[in-house]
Scaffold this motif. Structure first.
Motif, PDB file in Angstrom:
ATOM      1  N   ASP A 187       0.831  -1.214   0.000  1.00  0.00           N
ATOM      2  CA  ASP A 187       0.000   0.000   0.000  1.00  0.00           C
ATOM      3  C   ASP A 187       0.860   1.256   0.000  1.00  0.00           C
ATOM      4  OD1 ASP A 187      -2.891  -0.852   0.185  1.00  0.00           O
ATOM      5  OD2 ASP A 187      -2.068  -1.980   1.864  1.00  0.00           O
ATOM      6  N   TYR A 188       2.017   1.202   0.676  1.00  0.00           N
ATOM      7  CA  TYR A 188       2.897   2.372   0.658  1.00  0.00           C
ATOM      8  C   TYR A 188       3.270   2.734  -0.777  1.00  0.00           C
ATOM      9  CZ  TYR A 188       7.249   4.878   0.300  1.00  0.00           C
ATOM     10  OH  TYR A 188       8.196   5.761  -0.101  1.00  0.00           O
ATOM     11  N   TRP A 189       3.694   1.732  -1.551  1.00  0.00           N
ATOM     12  CA  TRP A 189       4.130   1.992  -2.922  1.00  0.00           C
ATOM     13  C   TRP A 189       2.960   2.406  -3.809  1.00  0.00           C
ATOM     14  CZ3 TRP A 189       8.968   2.858  -4.039  1.00  0.00           C
ATOM     15  CH2 TRP A 189       9.960   2.331  -3.210  1.00  0.00           C
ATOM     16  N   ILE A 190       1.799   1.778  -3.613  1.00  0.00           N
ATOM     17  CA  ILE A 190       0.624   2.162  -4.402  1.00  0.00           C
ATOM     18  C   ILE A 190       0.255   3.616  -4.119  1.00  0.00           C
ATOM     19  CG2 ILE A 190      -1.814   1.709  -4.836  1.00  0.00           C
ATOM     20  CD1 ILE A 190      -1.289  -1.227  -4.113  1.00  0.00           C
ATOM     21  N   ASP A 191       0.253   3.983  -2.841  1.00  0.00           N
ATOM     22  CA  ASP A 191      -0.084   5.350  -2.464  1.00  0.00           C
ATOM     23  C   ASP A 191       0.889   6.351  -3.092  1.00  0.00           C
ATOM     24  OD1 ASP A 191      -1.706   7.108  -0.443  1.00  0.00           O
ATOM     25  OD2 ASP A 191       0.399   7.674  -0.139  1.00  0.00           O
ATOM     26  N   ARG A 192       2.177   6.030  -3.077  1.00  0.00           N
ATOM     27  CA  ARG A 192       3.172   6.918  -3.684  1.00  0.00           C
ATOM     28  C   ARG A 192       2.917   7.099  -5.185  1.00  0.00           C
ATOM     29  NH1 ARG A 192       4.662   8.824   0.478  1.00  0.00           N
ATOM     30  NH2 ARG A 192       6.811   9.113   1.202  1.00  0.00           N
ATOM     31  N   VAL A 193       2.689   5.986  -5.860  1.00  0.00           N
ATOM     32  CA  VAL A 193       2.524   6.037  -7.314  1.00  0.00           C
ATOM     33  C   VAL A 193       1.261   6.799  -7.703  1.00  0.00           C
ATOM     34  CG1 VAL A 193       2.085   4.631  -9.371  1.00  0.00           C
ATOM     35  CG2 VAL A 193       3.880   3.960  -7.756  1.00  0.00           C
ATOM     36  N   LEU A 194       0.182   6.590  -6.953  1.00  0.00           N
ATOM     37  CA  LEU A 194      -1.082   7.225  -7.311  1.00  0.00           C
ATOM     38  C   LEU A 194      -1.128   8.710  -6.957  1.00  0.00           C
ATOM     39  CD1 LEU A 194      -3.734   4.518  -6.314  1.00  0.00           C
ATOM     40  CD2 LEU A 194      -2.581   4.857  -8.513  1.00  0.00           C
ATOM     41  N   ASN A 195      -0.250   9.147  -6.050  1.00  0.00           N
ATOM     42  CA  ASN A 195      -0.358  10.513  -5.554  1.00  0.00           C
ATOM     43  C   ASN A 195       0.840  11.412  -5.850  1.00  0.00           C
ATOM     44  OD1 ASN A 195      -2.979  10.568  -3.940  1.00  0.00           O
ATOM     45  ND2 ASN A 195      -1.980   8.751  -3.102  1.00  0.00           N
TER      46      ASN A 195
END
Length: 330
Positions: free
Chosen positions: A175-183
């Protein structure tokens, strides 16, 4: 005739997907746990809940008697004693599958193979310790309990996942990486982006547990992980593709990271030495893994519906901005 499966655990991450997989394969399912977490299957007639503590022998025996399962999938055996007791209580089932871990391997080699790569040793103190450092040794000793039970005629097997990702992952590592990529349009990746830590999509871990319980050889262990591995940079690219994001991967070495008091290990899912499991033994049973693009699309979609952001693993966006500033001056 409808087969019955007992899932020890069954409501959070891997166990939740195990129940879904079993239902998809026409099992009647009973979940056995203390009932301390929300039960996503409360409205499903095919799923019953047996309340009890898996570390209480009487509760475990009562579950065995009330459910009379054909197979048992044990998602929450964290201590060797848990496995020893469970293989005794369920000694007459058609298949008992224990979730071990790739962390059970005690040496670094590429790839790690069942029956060839040395397992961790486990001291008496480690066997009852609940720290992170004792996790691999405890799982390895649980495997040895599986081997011993099989020698006594129990249809017991171990499944060793590498690091697991996918929908409903309460660890929030991906989730950390997904959050970074999406934001953010620029994402710092430590090193050269070629770091390789084998991962396993959770639905594939669930199906592996069922396949091993049905088709596995007693006394054997089976690695499970994505059949195609990706580097950390490729993982970020997969997330971006799944999320429709346009992101620049920015590599940062130890010197650049140190400018913001960071190190590569501050980034979750970074591992200096590659961790790779051989999954051919499991594939020989007929198991298949989900295509990576499809797995990541499902993972990103569920992330967007959740309130998880991986913030507990966040090295700090301000620190990353300082790293980006340093790199921009080079």
């Amino acid at each position: 005739m409808v087969n019955t499966a007992l899932v020890i655990g069954g409501t959070r991450f891997i166990g939740r997907h195990v129940v879904d997989d079993l239902l998809d394969h026409d099992y009647q399912v009973a979940i056995f746990n203390r009932g301390t977490h929300e039960n996503p299957f409360e409205e499903r007639e095919e799923v019953t809940h047996v309340e009890g503590d898996r570390r209480d022998d009487t509760d475990l025996k009562a579950a065995a008697l009330s459910v009379d399962p054909d197979i048992v999938i044990d998602c929450v055996a964290y201590y060797p004693e848990d496995v020893r007791v469970a293989t005794d209580v369920f000694s007459d089932v058609d298949g008992y599958a224990y979730i071990s871990s790739g962390a059970a391997y005690g040496v670094e080699e590429i790839p790690k193979r069942e029956g060839e790569t040395e397992l961790c040793e486990c001291t008496d103190e480690q066997a009852t310790d609940d720290s992170h450092d004792s996790y691999g040794p405890r799982k390895a000793e649980g495997d040895r309990e599986i081997f011993a039970a099989a020698e006594d005629g129990v249809n017991a097997m171990a499944v060793r996942p590498c690091i697991v990702y996918g929908p409903h992952d309460y660890t929030e590592r991906l989730d950390y990486w997904i959050d970074r990529v999406l934001n953010h349009d620029r994402v710092v990746v430590p090193g050269d982006g070629q770091n390789l830590w084998h991962r396993a999509y959770v639905e594939d871990v669930a199906s592996a547990l069922r396949v091993v319980a049905e088709e596995g050889e007693p006394g054997e262990a089976y690695n499970v992980g994505d059949r195609r591995l990706v580097t950390m940079e490729e993982m970020v690219d997969l997330i971006a593709d799944a999320g429709g994001a346009d992101v620049e991967v920015v590599h940062a070495g130890e010197r650049e990271l140190a400018a913001a008091d960071l190190s590569p290990d501050d980034f979750i899912l970074y591992r200096e030495y590659p961790h790779v499991l051989d999954t051919n033994k499991l594939a020989a049973l007929g198991w298949e893994s989900t295509p990576l693009g499809e797995a990541m699309e499902r993972t990103v979609a569920e992330h967007r519906e959740s309130d998880r952001d991986g913030s507990e693993h966040d090295p700090g966006r301000e620190a990353e901005e300082r790293v980006l500033g340093v790199l921009d001056t080079l």
